[in-house]
Design a protein around this motif. Structure first.
Motif: not given
Lengths: 404, 436
Positions: A31, A42, A274, A278, A290, A360, B29, B305-306, B308-310, B312-313, B317, B383, B386-387, B389-390
């Motif tokens: 990870i 990024r 943004r 994030a 982790l 991706f 966690l 994609d972000d 889905v990646m998050m 998975t991770m 975790f 989240i 951080l994001y 209104d997105m």
């Protein structure tokens, strides 16, 4: 060196505990390496310069709603008002804001006709003040002259005779020698010619995720449009003071329109990236937590295995082992466990990366990063085992004589 | 017996509070991270109109360039041209149909000192309101004749009605929009489907519009169209040329009550395209699509994609956290080997021991799950901040998510407890007693 064999054989007697730690280390490495890699990608994107003097720029929307509104006259008045305001370096009307997410794109090609492929390019409709307002660097050719600027009524779809393009666009059209682009003709809409009269060093498109983000063109147009934007450049440090002044001046100068979304370029950049920011923040917290969890896991299991071996340790001490020998025993044991975990982890990291690349369209991972992850996890393991190992070393030789 | 085991578990957890705390935190966690990402994914892929999602269909026609498909995967453009959409409207071959586009305008409220302001508008035809079940407070949508006669009627959102009319029943009143007077026919309550399935092209998670006006007014230029526009061919000069062009910018939805209606509509679309081919349009192979709401959202891949990646991770975790818990439980239970040996010698069966330790694992799991919910809530707040209104509307915990978090925590912690418990039950009493 024969100690290594000893430690290894002792380790095999508690396979499960060691295996659990190895697996944790392996997954953590998997990870961590991929997360850092995604963060780096990024960050690299975010650091690309837009080509603009961002710190001193702001923009606003000018929305016309009045039925009787002389767009040409009022636009000239607005621009004159803006350019004469004390503290304003220059101002333009523009159809789209770089890196804002919304804009206009077209395709250019070097040969006319429908069969040849074209290169996508972001279109900015501006006048001869654009280079000065945006803070662009003209590296070849010349700026538009006031006589080049044409009026573009809403709904018009033909194009003017000249264009200034970014260096990246010149390189895309003329890969052999981008400077040769000056004076050449490019074709828009398959067969409408436009002469390239200038090249600016960099100017980003509105879409930061587009692979052609560095390709853009300036087109000498003043737009007759009910919804347009103004971009204003101020003297350094005077932007925030001038924004409300200009908003008020424009709003009051004509009641047939609304001035809205007065926004700095800094804010546009922040909004644009943004999501990137994030994701990076989330990923970095994941990595930290982790690593902590894995570290605590190592501490817990090492403490346990030391508690179980109190008597043996005491016996060894009674037989003359030094404190350092006891400590190094556990540190070497941890190195062995870590090594197994790290080997699995390297495979896992590459495996996850392959999946990410396929799913991706990420780029393949940099092996230096994997190496970095390996070293980092060895260090985490050694630090985590330090406290239990120290406790083990402090076990008194007298323990050996007790029965429990 | 159960309460006795619970008490034993409690004593054991308190006795080794440090170890227990690490385990509970780790599970918390892990659960928190995975629940946070699952929630975002779950809300992104939620069904925005569950009771009708199977009968509403988005229409796609492949009117694109013969040399190059509209999308890399060969799928047709996501929107329709004005020519095709107005034809499909006039053909009325579906049970219900509606054409829409995004638009904007300026409202000039009456009264001194009231400033004009911009509104986002949807230009749609009459069936929009019944098809998508808009909740009306006052009045209703307009009818077909208003579309046909290009009547200047408007449906307002509750917010706009508050702002312009102070929230009173404004049906029948007039309001100045873009310099023209429109008659209010209805006011809707808050309506903001997530994802905003009826128009993905301008953002699947954007707000719904503030006013709704007849689509036929677009051609009259009584409202300014906006939104996503794609052309593969130059439209030519002027608005009329644009309307006749091959540019796509319209969303077209039909309501088809059953499979048979769907098939009939599909063959109607094929026949239409064949007809157009004869006129020299639609040069690409026949490639029409009818997707119901969920198929449409799936095809448009609105889950980023972000996200889905998050997710998975975060599951990886969680696995790390569980491995951690397995290791620590193992350490803890084996550390009790002498005690276990003693109890076995005094007659405790393996089954009792098993029950006792599984209950202890479960308790740690429940504690971890509750902590995990807290972390998930914090995670979602994080989240959201951080994001901004997105990701609006995508960061709320609902009952389903709360229950899943607790269940996931208990199941995973019991799984994590299985092996350590099994090892603990296999302690040889004789060996343990010998060393006492």
């Amino acid at each position: 060196m024969q100690e290594l064999g000893l430690i290894f054989r002792a380790l095999l007697r508690n396979k499960v505990g060691a295996l659990l730690i190895s697996l944790q280390i392996a997954l953590t490495l998997t990870i961590m390496v991929n997360a850092i890699f995604m963060m780096q990608e990024r960050s690299t994107q975010m650091q690309r310069p837009s080509g603009l003097d961002e710190a001193n720029l702001f923009h606003l929307n000018n929305t016309i709603f009045a039925q009787e509104y002389n767009q040409q006259v009022n636009l000239e008045d607005d621009l004159a008002l803006l350019r004469q305001t004390d503290g304003v370096v220059d101002a333009i009307q523009i159809n789209a804001i770089p890196i804002s997410g919304g804009g206009w794109s077209m395709g250019l090609k070097t040969e006319p006709g429908v069969d040849t492929s074209s290169t996508g390019v972001a279109v900015y409709m501006v006048d001869d003040h654009a280079i000065n307002t945006l803070g662009l660097e003209l590296i070849a050719g010349e700026n538009f002259s006031p006589t080049d600027i044409e009026w573009r009524p809403s709904g018009k779809s033909t194009w003017p005779a000249k264009t200034i393009i970014s260096q990246a666009m010149a390189e895309a059209l003329f890969p052999d020698d981008w400077q040769s682009a000056i004076g050449k003709t490019a074709y828009i809409n398959n067969d409408e010619p436009m002469q390239i009269t200038g090249i600016v060093k960099s100017l980003q498109a509105p879409w930061n995720g587009w692979d052609g983000v560095e390709r853009s063109m300036l087109v000498p147009y003043k737009m007759e449009s009910s919804g347009s934007r103004f971009m204003i450049r101020t003297e350094p440090g005077r932007r925030d003071e001038l924004m409300p002044i200009i908003e008020k001046a424009l709003s009051e100068s004509n009641k047939g329109r609304i001035i809205r979304r007065v926004t700095t370029m800094d804010e546009t950049r922040e909004r644009s990236y943004r999501g990137h920011n994030a994701v990076n923040k989330i990923l970095s917290s994941v990595i930290i937590v982790l690593t902590l969890i894995t570290g605590f896991g190592i501490v817990g299991l090492a403490m346990f295995s030391i508690n179980r071996r109190t008597k043996q340790i005491g016996t060894r001490r009674a037989l003359g082992a030094t404190q350092w020998q006891i400590m190094s025993f556990f540190m070497i044991e941890n190195l062995m466990i870590s090594s197994f975990g790290v080997i699995l982890g390297v495979a896992g990291a590459i495996g996850l990366n392959i999946w990410l690349v396929n799913t991706f369209a990420l780029s393949p991972i940099n092996m230096n990063l994997v190496l970095f992850g390996v070293i980092a996890l060895y260090i985490v393991g050694q630090i985590a085992v330090l406290y239990p190992a120290r406790k083990a070393a402090l076990i008194s030789p007298a323990t050996a004589t007790r029965t429990a | 017996m159960f309460s006795y085991y619970l008490r034993l578990a409690w004593i054991s957890i308190i006795k080794h509070w440090g170890l227990s705390l690490v385990m509970v935190t780790a599970i918390g966690l892990g659960i928190g991270a995975s629940m946070t990402t699952v929630t975002v994914n779950y809300l992104m892929s939620a069904n925005p109109i569950p009771h009708k999602s199977k009968v509403l269909y988005n229409v796609q026609l492949d009117s694109w360039d013969v040399n190059e498909p509209a999308n890399d995967d060969g799928s047709p453009p996501t929107q329709l041209t004005y020519r095709d959409a107005t034809y499909l409207m006039s053909a009325k071959k579906a049970f219900r149909q509606n054409v829409q586009a995004q638009a904007n305008s300026v409202i000039e409220p009456e009264g001194d000192g009231a400033l004009p302001f911009m509104v986002s508008a949807r230009a749609n035809s009459a069936d929009f309101f019944t098809m998508f079940d808009l909740p009306f407070i006052y009045g209703s949508g307009w009818d077909q004749s208003a579309d046909d006669n290009k009547e200047q009627v408007v449906v307002l959102s509750n917010d706009i009605n508050q702002r312009v009319f102070g929230g009173e029943d404004s049906v029948g009143k007039s309001i100045k929009i873009g310099g023209n007077y429109f008659k209010v026919v209805g006011v809707i309550d808050y309506w903001n489907p997530t994802p905003r399935f009826y128009d993905i092209s301008t953002g699947a998670f954007n707000d719904s519009e503030e006013i709704f006006v007849p689509f036929s007014l677009i051609a009259e230029e009584k409202v300014n169209r906006s939104g996503n526009t794609n052309c593969w061919k130059s439209p030519g000069d002027g608005f009329q040329a644009f309307l006749n062009s091959e540019c796509v910018w319209l969303q077209f939805w039909v309501e088809l009550p059953n499979e048979q209606a769907r098939e009939e509509y599909m063959s109607f679309l094929s026949a239409y395209v064949e007809e157009q081919k004869a006129l020299g349009r639609f040069e690409r192979p026949l490639n029409n699509r009818l997707n119901n709401v969920m198929e449409w959202l799936e095809q448009q891949q609105i889950v980023s994609d972000d996200a889905v990646m998050m997710m998975t991770m975060s599951f990886m975790f969680l696995v790390v956290c569980l491995l951690n818990t397995v290791g620590l439980l193992l350490a803890k239970f084996l550390g009790k080997a002498p005690e276990i040996g003693l109890r076995q010698a005094l007659g405790a069966s393996r089954r009792t021991l098993f029950a006792q330790y599984i209950i202890e694992s479960g308790c740690i799991g429940i504690a971890g799950g509750i902590l995990g919910l807290g972390f998930a809530w914090l995670g979602l707040q994080g989240i959201e901040s951080l994001y901004g209104d997105m990701l609006k509307g995508l960061t709320g915990l609902d009952t389903t998510m709360i229950v899943s978090a607790i269940v996931l925590a208990i199941i995973t912690s019991i799984l994590a407890g299985l092996y350590p418990t099994w090892r603990a039950c296999n302690v040889q009493p004789s060996q343990q007693l010998k060393s006492q």
